[in-house]
Design a protein around this motif. Structure first.
Motif, PDB file in Angstrom:
ATOM      1  N   PHE A  47       0.827  -1.203   0.000  1.00 49.44           N
ATOM      2  CA  PHE A  47       0.000   0.000   0.000  1.00 49.44           C
ATOM      3  C   PHE A  47       0.866   1.260   0.000  1.00 49.44           C
ATOM      4  CE2 PHE A  47      -3.474  -2.704   1.938  1.00 49.44           C
ATOM      5  CZ  PHE A  47      -4.329  -2.601   0.850  1.00 49.44           C
ATOM      6  N   LEU A  48       1.958   1.241   0.756  1.00 49.31           N
ATOM      7  CA  LEU A  48       2.854   2.385   0.779  1.00 49.31           C
ATOM      8  C   LEU A  48       3.435   2.628  -0.612  1.00 49.31           C
ATOM      9  CD1 LEU A  48       4.346   4.584   2.353  1.00 49.31           C
ATOM     10  CD2 LEU A  48       6.118   2.882   2.892  1.00 49.31           C
ATOM     11  N   SER A  58       3.702   0.066  -9.299  1.00 43.13           N
ATOM     12  CA  SER A  58       2.992  -0.533  -8.172  1.00 43.13           C
ATOM     13  C   SER A  58       2.679  -2.002  -8.437  1.00 43.13           C
ATOM     14  CB  SER A  58       1.699   0.240  -7.890  1.00 43.13           C
ATOM     15  OG  SER A  58       1.970   1.571  -7.517  1.00 43.13           O
ATOM     16  N   PHE A  59       2.300  -2.315  -9.681  1.00 42.76           N
ATOM     17  CA  PHE A  59       2.044  -3.715 -10.038  1.00 42.76           C
ATOM     18  C   PHE A  59       3.296  -4.557  -9.815  1.00 42.76           C
ATOM     19  CE2 PHE A  59       2.242  -7.263 -12.953  1.00 42.76           C
ATOM     20  CZ  PHE A  59       1.007  -7.877 -12.773  1.00 42.76           C
ATOM     21  N   ILE A  60       4.438  -4.032 -10.240  1.00 39.78           N
ATOM     22  CA  ILE A  60       5.697  -4.765 -10.069  1.00 39.78           C
ATOM     23  C   ILE A  60       6.014  -4.927  -8.588  1.00 39.78           C
ATOM     24  CG2 ILE A  60       8.187  -4.670 -10.473  1.00 39.78           C
ATOM     25  CD1 ILE A  60       7.540  -3.148 -13.094  1.00 39.78           C
ATOM     26  N   ILE A  61       5.855  -3.842  -7.831  1.00 39.12           N
ATOM     27  CA  ILE A  61       6.159  -3.892  -6.402  1.00 39.12           C
ATOM     28  C   ILE A  61       5.300  -4.933  -5.692  1.00 39.12           C
ATOM     29  CG2 ILE A  61       5.970  -2.568  -4.250  1.00 39.12           C
ATOM     30  CD1 ILE A  61       6.728  -0.075  -5.979  1.00 39.12           C
ATOM     31  N   GLY A  62       3.990  -4.893  -5.919  1.00 39.41           N
ATOM     32  CA  GLY A  62       3.092  -5.816  -5.230  1.00 39.41           C
ATOM     33  C   GLY A  62       3.125  -7.221  -5.780  1.00 39.41           C
ATOM     34  N   ILE A  85      -3.012 -11.558  -7.655  1.00 37.13           N
ATOM     35  CA  ILE A  85      -3.826 -10.894  -6.627  1.00 37.13           C
ATOM     36  C   ILE A  85      -3.175  -9.598  -6.160  1.00 37.13           C
ATOM     37  CG2 ILE A  85      -4.694 -11.070  -4.262  1.00 37.13           C
ATOM     38  CD1 ILE A  85      -5.067 -14.106  -4.798  1.00 37.13           C
ATOM     39  N   HIS A  86      -1.903  -9.675  -5.759  1.00 39.60           N
ATOM     40  CA  HIS A  86      -1.251  -8.483  -5.228  1.00 39.60           C
ATOM     41  C   HIS A  86      -0.852  -7.511  -6.333  1.00 39.60           C
ATOM     42  CE1 HIS A  86      -1.224  -9.626  -1.035  1.00 39.60           C
ATOM     43  NE2 HIS A  86      -0.831 -10.834  -1.380  1.00 39.60           N
ATOM     44  N   GLY A  87      -0.606  -8.039  -7.533  1.00 37.37           N
ATOM     45  CA  GLY A  87      -0.347  -7.144  -8.655  1.00 37.37           C
ATOM     46  C   GLY A  87      -1.574  -6.319  -8.992  1.00 37.37           C
ATOM     47  N   LEU A  88      -2.733  -6.980  -9.057  1.00 29.96           N
ATOM     48  CA  LEU A  88      -3.984  -6.267  -9.338  1.00 29.96           C
ATOM     49  C   LEU A  88      -4.332  -5.321  -8.200  1.00 29.96           C
ATOM     50  CD1 LEU A  88      -6.440  -5.877 -11.180  1.00 29.96           C
ATOM     51  CD2 LEU A  88      -7.534  -7.811 -10.008  1.00 29.96           C
ATOM     52  N   GLN A  89      -4.135  -5.769  -6.973  1.00 27.53           N
ATOM     53  CA  GLN A  89      -4.360  -4.915  -5.805  1.00 27.53           C
ATOM     54  C   GLN A  89      -3.576  -3.614  -5.928  1.00 27.53           C
ATOM     55  OE1 GLN A  89      -2.169  -6.341  -2.502  1.00 27.53           O
ATOM     56  NE2 GLN A  89      -2.964  -4.849  -1.033  1.00 27.53           N
ATOM     57  N   ALA A  90      -2.284  -3.749  -6.160  1.00 29.88           N
ATOM     58  CA  ALA A  90      -1.414  -2.572  -6.203  1.00 29.88           C
ATOM     59  C   ALA A  90      -1.726  -1.681  -7.401  1.00 29.88           C
ATOM     60  CB  ALA A  90       0.050  -3.021  -6.241  1.00 29.88           C
ATOM     61  N   PHE A  91      -1.953  -2.292  -8.549  1.00 27.81           N
ATOM     62  CA  PHE A  91      -2.235  -1.509  -9.749  1.00 27.81           C
ATOM     63  C   PHE A  91      -3.495  -0.665  -9.568  1.00 27.81           C
ATOM     64  CE2 PHE A  91      -4.212  -0.726 -13.833  1.00 27.81           C
ATOM     65  CZ  PHE A  91      -3.144  -0.318 -14.626  1.00 27.81           C
ATOM     66  N   LEU A  92      -4.561  -1.271  -9.061  1.00 29.69           N
ATOM     67  CA  LEU A  92      -5.826  -0.546  -8.933  1.00 29.69           C
ATOM     68  C   LEU A  92      -5.763   0.544  -7.867  1.00 29.69           C
ATOM     69  CD1 LEU A  92      -8.636  -3.230  -9.376  1.00 29.69           C
ATOM     70  CD2 LEU A  92      -7.941  -1.398 -10.934  1.00 29.69           C
ATOM     71  N   VAL A  93      -5.104   0.256  -6.748  1.00 27.59           N
ATOM     72  CA  VAL A  93      -4.981   1.287  -5.713  1.00 27.59           C
ATOM     73  C   VAL A  93      -4.240   2.500  -6.267  1.00 27.59           C
ATOM     74  CG1 VAL A  93      -3.943   1.876  -3.487  1.00 27.59           C
ATOM     75  CG2 VAL A  93      -5.114  -0.317  -3.777  1.00 27.59           C
ATOM     76  N   SER A  94      -3.111   2.259  -6.936  1.00 24.92           N
ATOM     77  CA  SER A  94      -2.342   3.357  -7.516  1.00 24.92           C
ATOM     78  C   SER A  94      -3.107   4.062  -8.634  1.00 24.92           C
ATOM     79  CB  SER A  94      -1.008   2.827  -8.047  1.00 24.92           C
ATOM     80  OG  SER A  94      -0.258   3.864  -8.643  1.00 24.92           O
ATOM     81  N   PHE A  95      -3.787   3.285  -9.469  1.00 19.36           N
ATOM     82  CA  PHE A  95      -4.536   3.864 -10.583  1.00 19.36           C
ATOM     83  C   PHE A  95      -5.650   4.777 -10.069  1.00 19.36           C
ATOM     84  CE2 PHE A  95      -7.958   3.829 -13.737  1.00 19.36           C
ATOM     85  CZ  PHE A  95      -7.267   4.197 -14.879  1.00 19.36           C
ATOM     86  N   LEU A  96      -6.387   4.308  -9.082  1.00 21.44           N
ATOM     87  CA  LEU A  96      -7.463   5.129  -8.518  1.00 21.44           C
ATOM     88  C   LEU A  96      -6.903   6.402  -7.887  1.00 21.44           C
ATOM     89  CD1 LEU A  96      -9.693   2.375  -6.849  1.00 21.44           C
ATOM     90  CD2 LEU A  96     -10.277   3.752  -8.853  1.00 21.44           C
ATOM     91  N   LEU A  97      -5.824   6.249  -7.126  1.00 21.12           N
ATOM     92  CA  LEU A  97      -5.277   7.392  -6.403  1.00 21.12           C
ATOM     93  C   LEU A  97      -4.661   8.425  -7.331  1.00 21.12           C
ATOM     94  CD1 LEU A  97      -4.600   8.733  -3.711  1.00 21.12           C
ATOM     95  CD2 LEU A  97      -2.487   7.388  -3.664  1.00 21.12           C
ATOM     96  N   HIS A  98      -3.910   7.979  -8.336  1.00 22.45           N
ATOM     97  CA  HIS A  98      -3.149   8.909  -9.171  1.00 22.45           C
ATOM     98  C   HIS A  98      -3.839   9.290 -10.480  1.00 22.45           C
ATOM     99  CE1 HIS A  98       0.069   8.480  -6.366  1.00 22.45           C
ATOM    100  NE2 HIS A  98       0.284   7.211  -6.647  1.00 22.45           N
ATOM    101  N   LYS A  99      -4.802   8.484 -10.913  1.00 22.21           N
ATOM    102  CA  LYS A  99      -5.419   8.732 -12.219  1.00 22.21           C
ATOM    103  C   LYS A  99      -6.896   9.147 -12.137  1.00 22.21           C
ATOM    104  CE  LYS A  99      -1.875   7.251 -14.715  1.00 22.21           C
ATOM    105  NZ  LYS A  99      -1.144   8.090 -15.680  1.00 22.21           N
ATOM    106  N   ILE A 100      -7.586   8.697 -11.111  1.00 27.74           N
ATOM    107  CA  ILE A 100      -9.038   8.916 -11.048  1.00 27.74           C
ATOM    108  C   ILE A 100      -9.412   9.936  -9.980  1.00 27.74           C
ATOM    109  CG2 ILE A 100     -11.289   7.833 -10.705  1.00 27.74           C
ATOM    110  CD1 ILE A 100      -9.862   6.962 -13.270  1.00 27.74           C
ATOM    111  N   PHE A 101      -8.982   9.705  -8.764  1.00 22.41           N
ATOM    112  CA  PHE A 101      -9.379  10.571  -7.661  1.00 22.41           C
ATOM    113  C   PHE A 101      -8.673  11.927  -7.744  1.00 22.41           C
ATOM    114  CE2 PHE A 101     -10.108   6.557  -4.924  1.00 22.41           C
ATOM    115  CZ  PHE A 101     -11.366   6.399  -5.481  1.00 22.41           C
ATOM    116  N   PRO A 102      -9.315  12.973  -7.237  1.00 23.51           N
ATOM    117  CA  PRO A 102      -8.676  14.299  -7.237  1.00 23.51           C
ATOM    118  C   PRO A 102      -7.515  14.346  -6.252  1.00 23.51           C
ATOM    119  CG  PRO A 102     -10.757  14.356  -6.041  1.00 23.51           C
ATOM    120  CD  PRO A 102     -10.691  13.007  -6.698  1.00 23.51           C
ATOM    121  N   ILE A 120     -10.002  -6.822  -3.153  1.00 17.53           N
ATOM    122  CA  ILE A 120      -9.426  -7.719  -4.163  1.00 17.53           C
ATOM    123  C   ILE A 120      -8.629  -8.835  -3.495  1.00 17.53           C
ATOM    124  CG2 ILE A 120      -7.690  -7.854  -5.998  1.00 17.53           C
ATOM    125  CD1 ILE A 120      -8.606  -5.045  -6.837  1.00 17.53           C
ATOM    126  N   VAL A 121      -7.819  -8.474  -2.499  1.00 21.34           N
ATOM    127  CA  VAL A 121      -7.011  -9.477  -1.810  1.00 21.34           C
ATOM    128  C   VAL A 121      -7.887 -10.469  -1.055  1.00 21.34           C
ATOM    129  CG1 VAL A 121      -5.289  -9.835   0.000  1.00 21.34           C
ATOM    130  CG2 VAL A 121      -5.031  -7.936  -1.609  1.00 21.34           C
TER     131      VAL A 121
END
Length: 202
Positions: A47-48, A58-62, A85-102, A120-121
């Motif tokens: 998550f960090l 993030s996908f690579i990290i997770g 599981i953890h790749g998708l977890q990390a990708f979506l968290v980062s994508f939402l935070l950096h691409k979707i949310f303000p 997801i996990v």
């Protein structure tokens, strides 16, 4: 006009370091919570990483971090489920935070993104225990509370380190973040300044 590049030496190095940290965190003695199981620490690192890095990193990290952990344990059954599981977890968290949310009120939206990643996990390992490990629905249900607690602990730890201790702000001010993490609603990929004598900024 500055040229842009998808990968820099700094980005590759930082991503590799965080990936290794995820892998190593799996070897930290887990917290035993009888009778529901063990709580591992890798999710907090994942998550960090999502807070600090863009989706691909993030996908690579997770994903790769947990894949390598299972590889070192010779746990071949779980290597690819962990990657997915953890790749998708990390990708979506980062994508939402950096691409979707303000960007405004980022900690609030970071927490919201983490809830999606946690779901997801939890769902992923529930299905893995039934379909891959063949341990049945009853066992999967018994283990689910430990997954919930593990995700909650991981979110709390990552939020505290990143926003409570203001790690991200400190990295931004010192120019140490290796890539651009600004929201781009247009769907374009991050543009990174060409490496030179100046510190990269967001």
């Amino acid at each position: 006009m500055k040229k842009t590049t998808a990968f820099t030496t700094r980005l590759i190095t930082f991503t590799a370091m965080m990936t290794a940290l995820v892998m190593v965190s799996g070897f930290i003695p887990p917290l035993e919570i009888p009778p529901i199981g063990r709580i591992y620490w890798c999710d907090g690192v994942i998550f960090l990483g999502c807070f600090l890095f863009a989706p691909l990193s993030s996908f690579i990290i997770g994903g790769v971090g947990t894949f390598l952990y299972d590889l070192l344990l010779t746990n071949t059954v779980m290597m690819f489920p962990s990657l997915a599981i953890h790749g998708l977890q990390a990708f979506l968290v980062s994508f939402l935070l950096h691409k979707i949310f303000p960007k405004k009120h980022e900690p609030l939206f970071a927490f919201s993104a983490c809830l999606v990643g946690a779901a997801i996990v939890i769902a992923g390992y529930f299905l893995v225990r039934i379909l891959v490990q063949n341990k049945g629905i009853d066992y999967a249900l018994i283990r689910m509370p430990s997954d919930v607690i593990q995700e909650a602990a991981g979110i709390a730890a990552a939020m505290f380190i990143c926003y409570g201790l203001r790690l991200k702000s400190a990295l931004l001010k010192s120019g140490l973040l290796p890539e651009i993490a600004a929201k781009k609603n247009s769907g374009e990929t991050e543009e990174l300044p060409e490496e030179n004598n100046e510190n990269p900024t967001e």
